[in-house]
Design a protein around this motif. Structure first.
Motif, PDB file in Angstrom:
ATOM      1  N   LEU A 100       1.281 -12.482 -10.833  1.00 30.58           N
ATOM      2  CA  LEU A 100       1.927 -11.208 -11.111  1.00 30.58           C
ATOM      3  C   LEU A 100       0.940 -10.211 -11.692  1.00 30.58           C
ATOM      4  CD1 LEU A 100       4.489  -9.496 -11.276  1.00 30.58           C
ATOM      5  CD2 LEU A 100       4.921 -10.500 -13.522  1.00 30.58           C
ATOM      6  N   GLU A 101       0.133 -10.648 -12.633  1.00 24.85           N
ATOM      7  CA  GLU A 101      -0.871  -9.751 -13.232  1.00 24.85           C
ATOM      8  C   GLU A 101      -1.862  -9.271 -12.178  1.00 24.85           C
ATOM      9  OE1 GLU A 101      -1.249  -8.221 -16.103  1.00 24.85           O
ATOM     10  OE2 GLU A 101       0.727  -9.027 -16.602  1.00 24.85           O
ATOM     11  N   GLU A 102      -2.272 -10.142 -11.291  1.00 27.96           N
ATOM     12  CA  GLU A 102      -3.208  -9.771 -10.222  1.00 27.96           C
ATOM     13  C   GLU A 102      -2.579  -8.725  -9.297  1.00 27.96           C
ATOM     14  OE1 GLU A 102      -5.075 -11.994  -6.345  1.00 27.96           O
ATOM     15  OE2 GLU A 102      -4.922 -13.151  -8.193  1.00 27.96           O
ATOM     16  N   ALA A 103      -1.313  -8.924  -8.936  1.00 25.83           N
ATOM     17  CA  ALA A 103      -0.628  -7.968  -8.056  1.00 25.83           C
ATOM     18  C   ALA A 103      -0.431  -6.626  -8.749  1.00 25.83           C
ATOM     19  CB  ALA A 103       0.716  -8.537  -7.621  1.00 25.83           C
ATOM     20  N   LEU A 104      -0.073  -6.646 -10.046  1.00 22.90           N
ATOM     21  CA  LEU A 104       0.095  -5.401 -10.789  1.00 22.90           C
ATOM     22  C   LEU A 104      -1.221  -4.644 -10.930  1.00 22.90           C
ATOM     23  CD1 LEU A 104       2.611  -6.482 -13.579  1.00 22.90           C
ATOM     24  CD2 LEU A 104       3.047  -4.980 -11.629  1.00 22.90           C
ATOM     25  N   LYS A 106      -3.693  -4.723  -8.858  1.00 17.42           N
ATOM     26  CA  LYS A 106      -3.991  -4.168  -7.533  1.00 17.42           C
ATOM     27  C   LYS A 106      -3.180  -2.893  -7.275  1.00 17.42           C
ATOM     28  CE  LYS A 106      -4.766  -6.095  -2.972  1.00 17.42           C
ATOM     29  NZ  LYS A 106      -4.506  -7.240  -2.091  1.00 17.42           N
ATOM     30  N   LEU A 107      -1.906  -2.909  -7.659  1.00 11.85           N
ATOM     31  CA  LEU A 107      -1.052  -1.708  -7.512  1.00 11.85           C
ATOM     32  C   LEU A 107      -1.552  -0.555  -8.368  1.00 11.85           C
ATOM     33  CD1 LEU A 107       2.591  -3.118  -7.366  1.00 11.85           C
ATOM     34  CD2 LEU A 107       1.420  -1.808  -5.608  1.00 11.85           C
ATOM     35  N   ARG A 108      -1.918  -0.856  -9.593  1.00 16.89           N
ATOM     36  CA  ARG A 108      -2.419   0.185 -10.493  1.00 16.89           C
ATOM     37  C   ARG A 108      -3.714   0.799  -9.967  1.00 16.89           C
ATOM     38  NH1 ARG A 108      -1.066  -3.808 -15.060  1.00 16.89           N
ATOM     39  NH2 ARG A 108       1.037  -3.186 -15.597  1.00 16.89           N
ATOM     40  N   GLN A 109      -4.560  -0.022  -9.374  1.00 14.91           N
ATOM     41  CA  GLN A 109      -5.821   0.458  -8.817  1.00 14.91           C
ATOM     42  C   GLN A 109      -5.536   1.382  -7.614  1.00 14.91           C
ATOM     43  OE1 GLN A 109      -8.301  -2.621  -7.278  1.00 14.91           O
ATOM     44  NE2 GLN A 109     -10.106  -1.299  -7.097  1.00 14.91           N
ATOM     45  N   GLN A 110      -4.566   1.008  -6.781  1.00 10.17           N
ATOM     46  CA  GLN A 110      -4.219   1.829  -5.605  1.00 10.17           C
ATOM     47  C   GLN A 110      -3.628   3.171  -6.020  1.00 10.17           C
ATOM     48  OE1 GLN A 110      -1.572  -0.610  -3.268  1.00 10.17           O
ATOM     49  NE2 GLN A 110      -3.244  -1.786  -2.340  1.00 10.17           N
ATOM     50  N   ARG A 111      -2.902   3.210  -7.122  1.00 12.08           N
ATOM     51  CA  ARG A 111      -2.261   4.444  -7.590  1.00 12.08           C
ATOM     52  C   ARG A 111      -3.252   5.290  -8.393  1.00 12.08           C
ATOM     53  NH1 ARG A 111       3.606   2.234  -9.552  1.00 12.08           N
ATOM     54  NH2 ARG A 111       4.381   1.739  -7.485  1.00 12.08           N
TER      55      ARG A 111
END
Length: 113
Positions: A100-104, A106-111
């Motif tokens: 979950l932390e890895e996916a979050l 990745k999302l934060r980096q994309q945004r």
């Protein structure tokens, strides 16, 4: 009297059919199978055919075996599992938190956060 049609309500080939028309049947033997509800099933098999170990009982649907004293046990019904239940079987809580932390991240980096 109505019409006089002697074969009214019948189908082609529905007449009496004996061995003279369809040939001789193969010699057969009856085999007893017993389910755990106490039902006895007696299907017939050709003499040269190999009979199966189990047979489905037509009355209750349970498997039936050849031994009347120890019939096969009823199959276990597994409860329905959700996708999440299967995932939890494969992963521990700490693994899930790491994913979950890895996916979050990745999302934060994309945004761009």
């Amino acid at each position: 009297m109505a019409g006089g049609n002697a074969i009214r309500g019948t189908r082609v080939g529905a007449g009496p059919m004996g061995e003279s028309e369809r040939g001789e049947s193969a010699p057969r033997r009856r085999v007893s199978y017993y389910c755990s509800n106490g039902h006895e099933v007696k299907p017939s098999f050709a003499l040269e055919a190999e009979e199966p170990e189990t047979w489905d009982c037509p009355r209750c649907g349970l498997p039936a075996g050849r031994d009347s004293q120890e019939p096969p046990a009823p199959p276990r019904n597994e409860p329905y599992k959700t996708h999440l239940a299967y995932v939890k079987e494969r992963r521990s809580d700490s693994d899930g938190e790491a994913i979950l932390e890895e996916a979050l991240a990745k999302l934060r980096q994309q945004r761009g956060e």
